[in-house]
Enzyme design. Structure first.
Site, short mmCIF file in Angstrom:
data_model
loop_
_atom_site.label_atom_id
_atom_site.label_comp_id
_atom_site.label_asym_id
_atom_site.label_seq_id
_atom_site.Cartn_x
_atom_site.Cartn_y
_atom_site.Cartn_z
N SER A 78 30.52 50.83 38.99
CA SER A 78 30.25 51.24 40.38
C SER A 78 30.19 52.77 40.44
CB SER A 78 31.40 50.75 41.27
OG SER A 78 31.35 51.34 42.55
N TYR A 101 39.71 48.63 44.49
CA TYR A 101 38.34 48.60 43.96
C TYR A 101 38.07 49.85 43.12
CZ TYR A 101 33.26 47.84 43.97
OH TYR A 101 31.95 47.63 43.60
P1 NAD Z 1 28.38 39.90 46.04
O1 NAD Z 1 29.62 39.86 46.85
O2 NAD Z 1 27.11 39.40 46.66
O3 NAD Z 1 28.58 39.19 44.65
C1 NAD Z 1 29.83 39.05 44.04
C2 NAD Z 1 29.74 37.92 43.04
O4 NAD Z 1 31.02 37.69 42.45
C3 NAD Z 1 29.33 36.61 43.70
O5 NAD Z 1 28.45 35.93 42.83
C4 NAD Z 1 30.63 35.86 43.83
O6 NAD Z 1 30.46 34.46 43.87
C5 NAD Z 1 31.31 36.32 42.54
N1 NAD Z 1 32.74 36.08 42.60
C6 NAD Z 1 33.62 36.54 43.53
N2 NAD Z 1 34.84 36.06 43.27
C7 NAD Z 1 34.74 35.29 42.16
C8 NAD Z 1 35.67 34.53 41.40
N3 NAD Z 1 36.97 34.44 41.74
N4 NAD Z 1 35.22 33.86 40.31
C9 NAD Z 1 33.91 33.92 39.96
N5 NAD Z 1 32.99 34.62 40.64
C10 NAD Z 1 33.41 35.30 41.72
O7 NAD Z 1 28.19 41.43 45.69
P2 NAD Z 1 27.26 42.18 44.62
O8 NAD Z 1 26.94 43.46 45.24
O9 NAD Z 1 26.17 41.33 44.11
O10 NAD Z 1 28.35 42.45 43.49
C11 NAD Z 1 28.13 42.22 42.11
C12 NAD Z 1 28.86 43.27 41.31
O11 NAD Z 1 28.27 44.55 41.58
C13 NAD Z 1 30.34 43.41 41.68
O12 NAD Z 1 31.09 43.63 40.50
C14 NAD Z 1 30.35 44.65 42.56
O13 NAD Z 1 31.58 45.30 42.55
C15 NAD Z 1 29.27 45.47 41.88
N6 NAD Z 1 28.71 46.54 42.70
C16 NAD Z 1 27.97 46.29 43.82
C17 NAD Z 1 27.44 47.35 44.53
C18 NAD Z 1 26.60 47.16 45.76
O14 NAD Z 1 26.20 48.16 46.37
N7 NAD Z 1 26.26 45.97 46.16
C19 NAD Z 1 27.67 48.66 44.12
C20 NAD Z 1 28.43 48.88 42.98
C21 NAD Z 1 28.94 47.82 42.27
#
Ligand code: NAD
Length: 252
Positions: A144, A157
């Site tokens: 991130s 986080y």
């Molecule tokens: P999201 O919330 O749509 O996806 C999160 C995913 O993690 C989902 O598929 C969810 O089902 C899964 N998950 C949550 N708890 C779980 C568990 N206990 N067991 C198994 N799976 C689980 O959000 P996203 O943005 O797609 O996030 C994906 C990754 O990207 C994360 O690690 C997030 O921290 C990272 N991220 C996202 C952003 C952003 O701007 N969206 C920025 C930086 C990092």
């Protein structure tokens, strides 16, 4: 000339593949030729359909990574389906928001357990099998901007994603000589469930957009190229890096 980004014959495991960035990464890897094990606690039907649309193959594996219990089963189910596992994308992650003065132990533990502890032990299980088979592989951790910056109201986080950057470097140092590449992608502000609360807040939304040189929130599709690169032969000499895919945010 051979395409060094081609993943034909490779098998990838993507955690949290039902939506958002994990879904987009799973589809991009499938488009590049990989078979993809889709790991998570929600239905993978939408991702399976998207993979079928690009002519790929996906296997849903139901697993809640809040604990370490499913880790060996994830490896077993992948290997019995595909015969092998070459690529691990540690994408599943959660965020909990509250002022540091109010933040609870429950919200600390939930985030650290999924975003950091399960990532380490799944990577360990994956790498043990590669080492036993005498072959290399690829691990890509989804970090991130909070691997580089502090942020506000997301203490666990930021701790987890900063820790993940460090873990990426440590594992790269231990495993590079074994042919296992460990790298991370640091997504900027992408339009997914993870950032719903920010986009719903007009002040935060405007402030974030004003700082992104590319001028728009990232769309999940925009993460795919970096994931394919770090999963492919094209990145064989890339170890321990955290690659921002952020519309220029960190350059600002
Ligand atoms: P999201 O919330 O749509 O996806 C999160 C995913 O993690 C989902 O598929 C969810 O089902 C899964 N998950 C949550 N708890 C779980 C568990 N206990 N067991 C198994 N799976 C689980 O959000 P996203 O943005 O797609 O996030 C994906 C990754 O990207 C994360 O690690 C997030 O921290 C990272 N991220 C996202 C952003 C952003 O701007 N969206 C920025 C930086 C990092």
């Amino acid at each position: 000339m051979a395409n060094s980004f081609d993943l034909t014959g490779k098998t990838a495991i993507v955690t949290g593949a039902n939506t958002g960035l994990g879904q987009a990464i799973a589809v991009a890897l499938a488009e590049a030729g990989a078979k993809v094990a889709l790991v998570g606690r929600s239905s993978m039907a939408e991702t399976e359909a998207m993979i079928a649309d690009v002519g790929g193959q996906g296997l849903p594996i139901s697993a809640d990574l809040a604990t370490l219990d499913p880790i060996e089963r994830i490896m077993d189910e992948t290997v019995s389906w595909a015969g092998d596992a070459d690529i691990l994308i540690n994408n599943a992650g959660i965020i909990r928001r509250a002022d540091a003065l109010e933040f609870t132990e429950t919200d600390w533990d939930a985030v650290m357990d999924l975003n950091l502890k399960s990532v380490f032990f799944l990577s360990q299980a994956f790498a043990r099998r590669l080492v036993a088979a005498g072959k290399g592989g690829k691990i890509v951790n989804i970090a991130s901007l909070l691997s580089f910056q502090g942020g506000i109201r997301i203490p666990s986080y930021t701790a987890s994603k900063s820790g993940l950057a460090g873990l990426t470097r440590l594992l790269a140092c231990e495993w590079a000589a074994r042919g296992i590449n460990v790298n991370a992608i640091a997504p900027g502000y992408f339009s997914t469930n993870n950032t719903d609360a920010l986009r719903a807040d007009p002040d935060r939304n405007a402030a974030i957009l004003a700082r992104i040189p590319a001028g728009h929130w990232g769309q999940p599709k925009e993460i795919g190229g970096a994931a394919v690169f770090l999963s492919s032969e094209a990145s064989d000499y890339v170890h321990g890096t955290v690659l921002p895919v952020d519309g220029g945010w960190l350059a600002r």
